[in-house]
Scaffold this active site. Structure first.
Site, PDB file in Angstrom:
ATOM      1  N   GLY A 198      43.865  51.559  21.156  1.00  0.00           N
ATOM      2  CA  GLY A 198      42.486  51.597  20.121  1.00  0.00           C
ATOM      3  C   GLY A 198      43.062  51.115  18.801  1.00  0.00           C
ATOM      4  CG  ASP A 238      41.182  48.786  20.114  1.00  0.00           C
ATOM      5  OD1 ASP A 238      40.115  48.098  21.397  1.00  0.00           O
ATOM      6  OD2 ASP A 238      40.489  48.291  19.267  1.00  0.00           O
ATOM      7  CG  ASP A 296      40.185  51.545  29.880  1.00  0.00           C
ATOM      8  OD1 ASP A 296      40.592  52.584  28.959  1.00  0.00           O
ATOM      9  OD2 ASP A 296      39.506  51.821  30.817  1.00  0.00           O
ATOM     10  CG  HIS A 346      36.158  60.941  15.957  1.00  0.00           C
ATOM     11  ND1 HIS A 346      35.495  60.852  14.300  1.00  0.00           N
ATOM     12  CD2 HIS A 346      37.082  59.313  16.292  1.00  0.00           C
ATOM     13  CE1 HIS A 346      35.281  59.854  14.322  1.00  0.00           C
ATOM     14  NE2 HIS A 346      36.107  58.616  14.984  1.00  0.00           N
TER      15      HIS A 346
END
Length: 341
Positions: free
Chosen positions: A185, A208, A235, A253
Site C-alpha cells: 500500500g 498498491d 489488493d 490504522h
C-alpha cells in the site's frame, strides 16, 4: 451537575481557548485557500500584492486582499506597508517544493472527501461507523477512485505526513538479508525509495491499486532507481508479492482489527524465510497524552472505520496473524515496529 455545587467559572484564557477550538475550522479553510491559491509559490516568485496574486489566480482582488490580511494575522505572511506581503517560515511549509512540505496534506484534509464526513462526527460516535456513505454514498476509498484530483492530493498528503520519518526509518531498518523489500500500500513508494537509497543492494516493489502504482514508477525513475524498482497493481487483502521485508506505513490504522489481520496474514504467508514485517504508525499513549495520535484516531473513526492503537493492541494483531514483535523504535511522531514470523 452535582446538587448544591456550581460549575467552575471559566477564566478569560479558557474562553479564548474554546473560541479558538470552535473556530478552528475557519482557520483550516483559510489555510486550504492559501494552498489552493498557491500563495507560497506566488510570493516566492515576487507576486507580493493582492492584485498580482489575484491576476495569477483569476481571483477577485478585494477578496484576495482580505485573504492575505487574514493570513498575516495567522502568521503566514507579514507586511510592512499593508500592500506588499512577505512569506514567513510557516507559509513555506505550504510550498510544494519545500522539504517536508505540507501542501498536499493541506489540500487533502480540507477537501470535501474529508471535510463532509467530519461534519457528521456525532453520528460516527453514535453508530461507530464511518460517515462517507451518509454524505457521498460510498466508502472513502470508492469516493477517491471517482475523484482523481482528491485521490492525487491524498496520495501526496500521505507522503507529506510521513516525509520526516522516512529517512529515519530507512536508516533504522537493518538491510542485512534483504534482497527484495515490498512497500505494501506504498502509494508512490517514498518510504521504499528512501530505504533503497540507503541500501544500494536492495530491490524494491510497490504494491498498491492499479491507478496508484504509475506514480511510484515515475518517482523511482526520477530518483534513478528504476533499474531495481518494480510495481504491482493489486489488493493487499488478496495477496502480496514475496519479499524479505514488508513495509507497511500508515496502512493498518485505516482498517478494523479483522481487516488488519487479513493484511498481516497475507504478509506472513508470502514472507521469505527469515524475513520481517515492519510497521510504521502513530502510537496511542496513556489517556491525556497530547499529540497527533488521539486526534488521528477520531479521524479514522469518521473517515475509514480504522483506529490508532497502543502497543498491546498491535501485539494482539500480530499474534492473530502469526507474527511476533521484535523491536520498537521512535521515528519522529511515529514508531517503527518490527516483527518476524
Amino acid at each position: 451537575m452535582t446538587a448544591g455545587r456550581s460549575p467552575a467559572v471559566p477564566m478569560q484564557a479558557e474562553y479564548e481557548r474554546m473560541m479558538g477550538m470552535v473556530t478552528g475550522y475557519w482557520v483550516s479553510q483559510v489555510v486550504h485557500a492559501a494552498a489552493e491559491l498557491n500563495l507560497a509559490e506566488h510570493v516566492a516568485a515576487g507576486r507580493t500584492t493582492a492584485e498580482a496574486v489575484a491576476a495569477a489566480e483569476s481571483a477577485d482582488s478585494d477578496a484576495t486582499r482580505r485573504l492575505l490580511r487574514t493570513c498575516a494575522s495567522l502568521g503566514l505572511l507579514t507586511s510592512e506597508d499593508g500592500v506588499h506581503f512577505a512569506a514567513t517560515s510557516l507559509l513555506a511549509t505550504l510550498h510544494p517544493d519545500s522539504p517536508h512540505s505540507l501542501h498536499h496534506l493541506t489540500l487533502s484534509l480540507t477537501a470535501p472527501g474529508h471535510w463532509l464526513p467530519w461534519g457528521r462526527l456525532p453520528d460516527a460516535v453514535r453508530t461507530g461507523k464511518p460517515q462517507g456513505p451518509a454524505v457521498y454514498g460510498s466508502e472513502v476509498w470508492d469516493y477517491m477512485a471517482t475523484h482523481p484530483k482528491e485521490a492525487h492530493d491524498f496520495t501526496l498528503a500521505m507522503v507529506n505526513l510521513t516525509a520526516m520519518a522516512n529517512d529515519e526509518v530507512a536508516r533504522q531498518i537493518d538491510a542485512r538479508g534483504v534482497g527484495v523489500a515490498v512497500d505494501v500500500g506504498g502509494a508512490n513508494g517514498s518510504l521504499l525509495r528512501a530505504f533503497m537509497r540507503e541500501n544500494p543492494n536492495v530491490n524494491g516493489i510497490v504494491l498498491d491499486r492499479p491507478d496508484i502504482v504509475p506514480s511510484a514508477m515515475e518517482a523511482a525513475a526520477a530518483d534513478g532507481l528504476a533499474d531495481r524498482f518494480g510495481v504491482v497493481g493489486g489488493d493487499f487483502f488478496e495477496e502480496v508479492p514475496a519479499g524479505d521485508l514488508y513495509l507497511l506505513r500508515h496502512i493498518l490504522h485505516d482498517w478494523n482489527d479483522d481487516d488488519c489481520v487479513r493484511i498481516l496474514s497475507n504478509c506472513r504467508r508470502s514472507l521469505n524465510p527469515g524475513g520481517r514485517v515492519a510497521i510504521v504508525e502513530l502510537l496511542v499513549g496513556p489517556i491525556g497524552t497530547p499529540g497527533l495520535a488521539p486526534v488521528m484516531d477520531v479521524n479514522m473513526l469518521v473517515m475509514a472505520g480504522g483506529r490508532e492503537r497502543d502497543l498491546a493492541e498491535y501485539d494482539a494483531l500480530f499474534a492473530r496473524a502469526g507474527l511476533r514483535r521484535t523491536r520498537v523504535a521512535e521515528a519522529g511522531d511515529m514508531v517503527l515496529i518490527e516483527t518476524v514470523a
